[in-house]
Scaffold this motif. Structure first.
Motif, PDB file in Angstrom:
ATOM      1  N   ASP A 124      35.237  36.751  35.207  1.00  0.00           N
ATOM      2  CA  ASP A 124      35.465  36.253  36.552  1.00  0.00           C
ATOM      3  C   ASP A 124      36.942  35.960  36.813  1.00  0.00           C
ATOM      4  OD1 ASP A 124      34.188  35.507  39.045  1.00  0.00           O
ATOM      5  OD2 ASP A 124      34.832  33.459  38.580  1.00  0.00           O
ATOM      6  N   VAL A 139      41.585  41.941  39.199  1.00  0.00           N
ATOM      7  CA  VAL A 139      40.839  43.137  39.603  1.00  0.00           C
ATOM      8  C   VAL A 139      41.753  44.153  40.277  1.00  0.00           C
ATOM      9  CG1 VAL A 139      38.586  42.037  39.766  1.00  0.00           C
ATOM     10  CG2 VAL A 139      40.081  42.049  41.757  1.00  0.00           C
ATOM     11  N   ARG A 176      43.270  38.252  41.403  1.00  0.00           N
ATOM     12  CA  ARG A 176      41.961  37.962  40.832  1.00  0.00           C
ATOM     13  C   ARG A 176      40.879  38.096  41.898  1.00  0.00           C
ATOM     14  NH1 ARG A 176      43.184  32.924  36.793  1.00  0.00           N
ATOM     15  NH2 ARG A 176      44.822  34.004  35.651  1.00  0.00           N
ATOM     16  N   ARG A 177      39.676  38.232  41.420  1.00  0.00           N
ATOM     17  CA  ARG A 177      38.510  38.383  42.286  1.00  0.00           C
ATOM     18  C   ARG A 177      38.414  37.209  43.281  1.00  0.00           C
ATOM     19  NH1 ARG A 177      34.473  41.190  40.845  1.00  0.00           N
ATOM     20  NH2 ARG A 177      32.525  41.113  41.932  1.00  0.00           N
ATOM     21  N   GLU A 233      38.089  37.349  47.379  1.00  0.00           N
ATOM     22  CA  GLU A 233      36.930  36.763  48.060  1.00  0.00           C
ATOM     23  C   GLU A 233      37.358  35.732  49.095  1.00  0.00           C
ATOM     24  OE1 GLU A 233      34.644  35.323  44.780  1.00  0.00           O
ATOM     25  OE2 GLU A 233      33.615  37.230  44.487  1.00  0.00           O
ATOM     26  N   LEU A 242      36.976  43.821  48.249  1.00  0.00           N
ATOM     27  CA  LEU A 242      36.455  43.745  46.888  1.00  0.00           C
ATOM     28  C   LEU A 242      35.491  44.886  46.602  1.00  0.00           C
ATOM     29  CD1 LEU A 242      36.640  42.054  44.351  1.00  0.00           C
ATOM     30  CD2 LEU A 242      34.739  40.701  45.177  1.00  0.00           C
ATOM     31  N   GLY A 276      37.710  46.393  44.030  1.00  0.00           N
ATOM     32  CA  GLY A 276      37.678  45.514  42.877  1.00  0.00           C
ATOM     33  C   GLY A 276      36.417  45.493  42.054  1.00  0.00           C
TER      34      GLY A 276
END
Length: 195
Positions: free
Chosen positions: A94, A98, A111-112, A116, A125, A129
């Motif tokens: 997590d 990405v 990052r994810r 988001e 995403l 991603g």
């Protein structure tokens, strides 16, 4: 089987699992310098310590040959260890970058969670991603006035230029434009060897 032999077996299996996870994390989730830059060591260290201590230590404490309910104890130890390992793997996955985004002569890993937060629809995403680290570039206009307008728009958005996810394009498609932003490092190294 003796207590020490059970401990050693549990330790060897745990070390093998940590080695497999290290390979996955290092080569797929945090490739190249991102492992050091994005905290791969910290996350992996936590997973390794928990996995190498929790299972083997509990086995050493609970294992007694001939003890009634020994198999139940060992199943609980293994389930605890697998649960902790699963949570650690999920946390590493997590937290991984990405996207590696190029915008205006800089690269930034995203990052994810950032994607988001910036794109509530989830379109960025979903497009970029989902699988492995994707390399993208923010398509910025060459015209100075259009560039200034995009730059002005980006200042009010989370992530600045990197948050312009609707302008993302594959770095493979934008490679020639990206090379125009490249800095020749040889003169810097000649002046300052620390480079």
């Amino acid at each position: 089987m003796t207590r020490h032999r059970a401990f050693a077996l549990q330790l060897v299996v745990s070390a093998a699992l940590v080695a497999l996870i290290f390979g996955l994390v290092r080569s797929v989730w945090y490739p190249g310098p991102l492992f050091a830059l994005e905290g791969g060591w910290e996350g992996l260290r936590l997973v390794a310590v928990v996995n190498l201590v929790l299972g083997p230590l509990l086995t050493l404490l609970l294992f007694k040959p001939g003890k009634p309910g020994l198999w139940l104890d060992m199943i609980v130890v293994i389930l605890l260890q697998l649960g902790a390992l699963g949570y650690g793997i999920w946390a590493l996955h997590d937290a991984r970058p990405v996207l590696l985004v190029h915008a205006d002569d800089h690269f930034a890993p995203l990052r994810r969670a950032a994607l988001e937060q910036w794109d509530e629809s989830g379109a960025a995403l979903e497009q970029w991603g989902l699988f492995g680290l994707q390399r993208v570039s923010v398509d910025l206009p060459d015209d100075p006035e259009a560039f200034a307008a995009v730059l002005h728009t980006s200042q009010s958005r989370p992530g600045g230029l990197y948050g312009l996810f609707e302008r993302y394009e594959s770095l493979d498609e934008a490679w020639q434009r990206t090379l125009c932003d490249a800095v020749r490092i040889a003169p810097y190294v000649a002046r300052e060897p620390e480079w």
